[in-house]
Every structure is written in structure tokens, then in C-alpha cells.
Design a protein around this motif. Structure first.
Motif, PDB file in Angstrom:
ATOM      1  N   ARG A 181       2.789   5.808  -5.957  1.00  0.00           N
ATOM      2  CA  ARG A 181       2.310   5.930  -7.340  1.00  0.00           C
ATOM      3  C   ARG A 181       1.346   7.116  -7.483  1.00  0.00           C
ATOM      4  NH1 ARG A 181       3.423   0.585  -7.760  1.00  0.00           N
ATOM      5  NH2 ARG A 181       1.584  -0.323  -6.829  1.00  0.00           N
ATOM      6  N   GLU A 216       0.826  -1.201   0.000  1.00  0.00           N
ATOM      7  CA  GLU A 216       0.000   0.000   0.000  1.00  0.00           C
ATOM      8  C   GLU A 216       0.868   1.261   0.000  1.00  0.00           C
ATOM      9  OE1 GLU A 216      -2.499  -3.377   1.397  1.00  0.00           O
ATOM     10  OE2 GLU A 216      -0.467  -2.715   1.849  1.00  0.00           O
ATOM     11  N   ASP A 270       1.424   1.996  -3.515  1.00  0.00           N
ATOM     12  CA  ASP A 270       0.236   2.617  -4.096  1.00  0.00           C
ATOM     13  C   ASP A 270       0.221   4.117  -3.802  1.00  0.00           C
ATOM     14  OD1 ASP A 270      -0.525   0.071  -4.912  1.00  0.00           O
ATOM     15  OD2 ASP A 270      -1.897  -0.221  -3.219  1.00  0.00           O
TER      16      ASP A 270
END
Length: 182
Positions: free
Chosen positions: A76, A70, A73
Motif C-alpha cells: 500500500r 505487513e 501494508d
């Protein structure tokens, strides 16, 4: 994070050389009191260069580096592209907030391996991409192999830590490669 019944290992990495990133592989072998077989940070005493320079006789409490996917994520979403192993982690989890694990938590990975959380790490993402993010370090408590989970629907049972161990009061799967319990 996903529910406790979804916690799993999504990537494992190691490197025989002291460098920032590690190479993803199919499985790693954890050796009790030593670390990951074939990884530059394996050893009874400290292996991180800066710590060796200070006192090479210190116990190695940073045998395994843990991060959760995560975090990737979140990176990103900020425009960073990260792949497993790029931040130097040995074990990349999903559905388990490794930053929420307190010191001395026993983390059961796969069918045999158990690591004990020993320390918080510095800002790995800042060193590599200019943004702060922490990681967790652990020492190997019980030997075992960890591999990437191929079938996340494997039957599971709750892990029961020894009475003296500090644990997170939640149920998590422990059966099959790559499943995690704490």
C-alpha cells in the motif's frame, strides 16, 4: 512486526479452482497430509499445474500458502491496493513475519491445526502487481480448523513443539481460533 503475543490470523481464503486469487471465507479446515478442504491445491501429490507437468507423483509440499499482512501494508505504501486472498494466500497473518520462518518450522494455528513450513514461494506480488515479494508454503501436519480471530485478547499459553521439530525460540499464543504459535 508486533510482539509474539499479538500474532494472529486476520484472514483465511480458498478456491476450488486453479487461479491466482482465492476467495476470503470465515474459516478453513486443514486436513493432515492433504491441505485445505475445498481448495484446488489440496492433495497428497502436487496440485500446482507447473509441478504436475514436471512430475505428478511428487509429494504436495505446497498445501497451504502463508503471507503476513505487513506485506500488504508495504505494498500500500508503494501505491498498490490489496485485499485478502488476492495474492493466492490461504492464511494471512498479522504480527508474524512468515518470511522469517525456516523450513521445517512447525506453526500451530488455532486450537488444533499445525502446519510444517516446507518451502519459500516465488514473487507473488511481481506476478500480480509487478513488484517482488515472497511467500511461504506449508504442508498440514495436524488437522484442524482455522478461523479469523474475533477477540485478540483471548488467554494464551506457549506452544511446545515436538523435540525433533525446528522452532523459533519465542513464546506465542495458541488458545482460541486464529491465534498462532511457532
Amino acid at each position: 512486526m508486533t510482539g509474539a503475543d499479538q500474532a494472529r490470523v486476520v484472514a483465511v481464503s480458498k478456491s476450488g479452482q486453479h487461479r491466482f486469487s482465492k476467495r476470503p471465507c470465515d474459516q478453513i479446515t486443514l486436513l493432515a497430509g492433504i491441505g485445505i478442504e475445498g481448495d484446488a491445491h489440496a492433495g497428497v501429490t502436487v496440485q500446482h499445474r507447473s509441478r504436475v507437468a514436471r512430475d505428478p507423483t511428487q509429494p504436495n509440499l505446497r498445501q497451504v500458502h502463508l503471507l503476513h499482512t505487513e506485506l500488504f501494508d508495504e505494498a500500500r505504501a508503494e501505491g498498490y491496493q490489496l485485499a485478502p486472498g488476492e495474492l493466492g494466500e490461504n492464511v494471512l497473518t498479522q504480527g508474524l513475519d512468515v518470511l522469517a520462518l525456516s523450513r521445517d518450522t512447525l506453526l500451530h494455528m488455532g486450537s488444533q491445526a499445525v502446519v510444517r513450513i516446507t518451502a519459500s514461494g516465488g514473487p507473488a506480488l511481481r506476478e500480480h502487481h509487478g513488484q517482488a515479494a515472497s511467500q511461504r508454503f506449508a504442508e498440514v501436519h495436524l488437522r484442524g480448523r482455522i478461523s479469523v480471530l474475533q477477540h485478540p485478547d483471548t488467554a494464551a499459553a506457549p506452544y511446545r513443539a515436538p523435540a525433533r521439530a525446528k522452532t523459533v525460540p519465542q513464546r506465542c499464543p495458541v488458545e482460541g481460533p486464529g491465534l498462532i504459535a511457532w
